[in-house]
Write a protein that holds these residues in place. Sequence first.
Motif, mmCIF file in Angstrom:
data_model
loop_
_atom_site.group_PDB
_atom_site.id
_atom_site.type_symbol
_atom_site.label_atom_id
_atom_site.label_comp_id
_atom_site.label_asym_id
_atom_site.label_seq_id
_atom_site.Cartn_x
_atom_site.Cartn_y
_atom_site.Cartn_z
ATOM 1 N N GLU A 65 -0.556 0.912 -4.497
ATOM 2 C CA GLU A 65 -1.910 0.497 -4.155
ATOM 3 C C GLU A 65 -2.343 -0.757 -4.917
ATOM 4 O O GLU A 65 -3.257 -1.459 -4.495
ATOM 5 C CB GLU A 65 -2.894 1.637 -4.416
ATOM 6 C CG GLU A 65 -2.724 2.804 -3.448
ATOM 7 C CD GLU A 65 -3.674 3.937 -3.745
ATOM 8 O OE1 GLU A 65 -4.553 4.199 -2.895
ATOM 9 O OE2 GLU A 65 -3.556 4.555 -4.810
ATOM 10 N N GLU A 96 -2.251 0.599 1.051
ATOM 11 C CA GLU A 96 -2.993 1.851 0.931
ATOM 12 C C GLU A 96 -2.065 3.053 1.037
ATOM 13 O O GLU A 96 -1.117 3.068 1.815
ATOM 14 C CB GLU A 96 -4.071 1.942 2.018
ATOM 15 C CG GLU A 96 -3.509 1.935 3.434
ATOM 16 C CD GLU A 96 -4.567 2.210 4.489
ATOM 17 O OE1 GLU A 96 -5.544 2.912 4.177
ATOM 18 O OE2 GLU A 96 -4.406 1.720 5.622
ATOM 19 N N ARG A 97 -2.314 4.043 0.203
ATOM 20 C CA ARG A 97 -1.577 5.301 0.290
ATOM 21 C C ARG A 97 -2.094 6.095 1.484
ATOM 22 O O ARG A 97 -3.294 6.151 1.751
ATOM 23 C CB ARG A 97 -1.770 6.095 -0.997
ATOM 24 C CG ARG A 97 -0.971 5.575 -2.186
ATOM 25 C CD ARG A 97 0.507 5.955 -2.089
ATOM 26 N NE ARG A 97 0.704 7.392 -2.021
ATOM 27 C CZ ARG A 97 0.761 8.177 -3.100
ATOM 28 N NH1 ARG A 97 0.647 7.659 -4.315
ATOM 29 N NH2 ARG A 97 0.950 9.481 -2.957
ATOM 30 N N LEU A 98 -1.191 6.751 2.185
ATOM 31 C CA LEU A 98 -1.569 7.607 3.292
ATOM 32 C C LEU A 98 -1.578 9.065 2.879
ATOM 33 O O LEU A 98 -1.777 9.955 3.712
ATOM 34 C CB LEU A 98 -0.602 7.392 4.462
ATOM 35 C CG LEU A 98 -0.532 5.945 4.976
ATOM 36 C CD1 LEU A 98 0.436 5.847 6.154
ATOM 37 C CD2 LEU A 98 -1.904 5.429 5.358
ATOM 38 N N ASP A 99 -1.368 9.301 1.568
ATOM 39 C CA ASP A 99 -1.477 10.636 0.998
ATOM 40 C C ASP A 99 -2.051 10.462 -0.408
ATOM 41 O O ASP A 99 -2.509 9.374 -0.758
ATOM 42 C CB ASP A 99 -0.122 11.352 0.977
ATOM 43 C CG ASP A 99 0.919 10.583 0.154
ATOM 44 O OD1 ASP A 99 0.718 9.369 -0.087
ATOM 45 O OD2 ASP A 99 1.920 11.193 -0.255
ATOM 46 N N PHE A 154 2.865 5.039 2.695
ATOM 47 C CA PHE A 154 1.875 4.008 2.415
ATOM 48 C C PHE A 154 2.010 2.888 3.432
ATOM 49 O O PHE A 154 3.079 2.657 3.998
ATOM 50 C CB PHE A 154 2.010 3.473 0.985
ATOM 51 C CG PHE A 154 3.377 2.982 0.596
ATOM 52 C CD1 PHE A 154 3.677 1.623 0.629
ATOM 53 C CD2 PHE A 154 4.361 3.871 0.189
ATOM 54 C CE1 PHE A 154 4.932 1.162 0.264
ATOM 55 C CE2 PHE A 154 5.626 3.413 -0.184
ATOM 56 C CZ PHE A 154 5.913 2.058 -0.144
ATOM 57 N N ARG A 155 0.886 2.219 3.708
ATOM 58 C CA ARG A 155 0.861 1.133 4.687
ATOM 59 C C ARG A 155 0.438 -0.147 3.980
ATOM 60 O O ARG A 155 -0.557 -0.160 3.255
ATOM 61 C CB ARG A 155 -0.102 1.461 5.829
ATOM 62 C CG ARG A 155 -0.148 0.385 6.919
ATOM 63 C CD ARG A 155 -1.048 0.818 8.061
ATOM 64 N NE ARG A 155 -0.510 1.994 8.740
ATOM 65 C CZ ARG A 155 -1.128 3.156 8.833
ATOM 66 N NH1 ARG A 155 -2.323 3.305 8.264
ATOM 67 N NH2 ARG A 155 -0.577 4.171 9.460
ATOM 68 N N THR A 162 4.778 0.258 7.498
ATOM 69 C CA THR A 162 4.470 1.641 7.140
ATOM 70 C C THR A 162 5.711 2.252 6.514
ATOM 71 O O THR A 162 6.735 2.424 7.182
ATOM 72 C CB THR A 162 4.039 2.452 8.364
ATOM 73 O OG1 THR A 162 2.912 1.807 8.987
ATOM 74 C CG2 THR A 162 3.641 3.866 7.956
ATOM 75 N N THR A 197 7.764 5.189 4.144
ATOM 76 C CA THR A 197 7.804 6.588 3.706
ATOM 77 C C THR A 197 8.890 6.744 2.649
ATOM 78 O O THR A 197 10.040 6.343 2.871
ATOM 79 C CB THR A 197 8.104 7.535 4.882
ATOM 80 O OG1 THR A 197 7.089 7.380 5.885
ATOM 81 C CG2 THR A 197 8.129 8.984 4.418
#
Length: 217
Positions: free
Chosen positions: A85, A98-101, A111-112, A131, A133
């Motif tokens: 981040e 940004e973290r997606l979790d 994260f994207r 994106t 993982t």
Amino acid sequence: MSVTRSRFATRLAALTLSLAAAGGALAVTAAPAGAAPGPAHAGRPDAAVECRGRSTDPDALVRYGTEILIHAPLSTVFRTQTDVERWPSWQDAVLSSERLDSGPLRPGSAFRWTTPVPATPATPATTLTVTSTVQQLRRDDCVRWTGPATGEGIHIDEGTHVWTFTKVKGGTLVRTEETWTGDQAEADVDLSTQALGAGLEIWLKDLKAAAETRTGC
């Protein structure tokens, strides 16, 4: 070459030139597909870059590997790299992340992040969205993530990126290798490799500057 592939090539060429300029005209050499391992900057490090026994895509035609010595403690370098981040705070080539979790970065974390692709006479400026993982991670040792990248006129089906961090005399040795797959990326392997290499070289340069600054070097 189709219109789609032609636009992709134009986008990649603009991205390569932009990254090379940001890195002070970093030299990037594409390795022929199937070439034997050579110097770190020849597209594949001398030894495999693996995390928990997993490496990049062995069948990928587009690959680049490199390494750098960072004069900072291993824990500082690893923390700087995996605090995704905060990438925009030390990488000009990353617009957002940004973290997606939530929680510590771990296998399964996603994260994207975005990187700018400059305009050319034929195409307007755009943004490449990646994106990622996390597939494998070992604290203070390595991380491997995969994911697609998309933008206007540009698409990479799958990128596989592996990083290793080793404590050595004088600091931390960081080694990295990444592969790209997909029809567009493989339509011009040399150009794709140049774009990939330029990005990785400037990434390592920025990581070195950020980690050494935090250490007071």
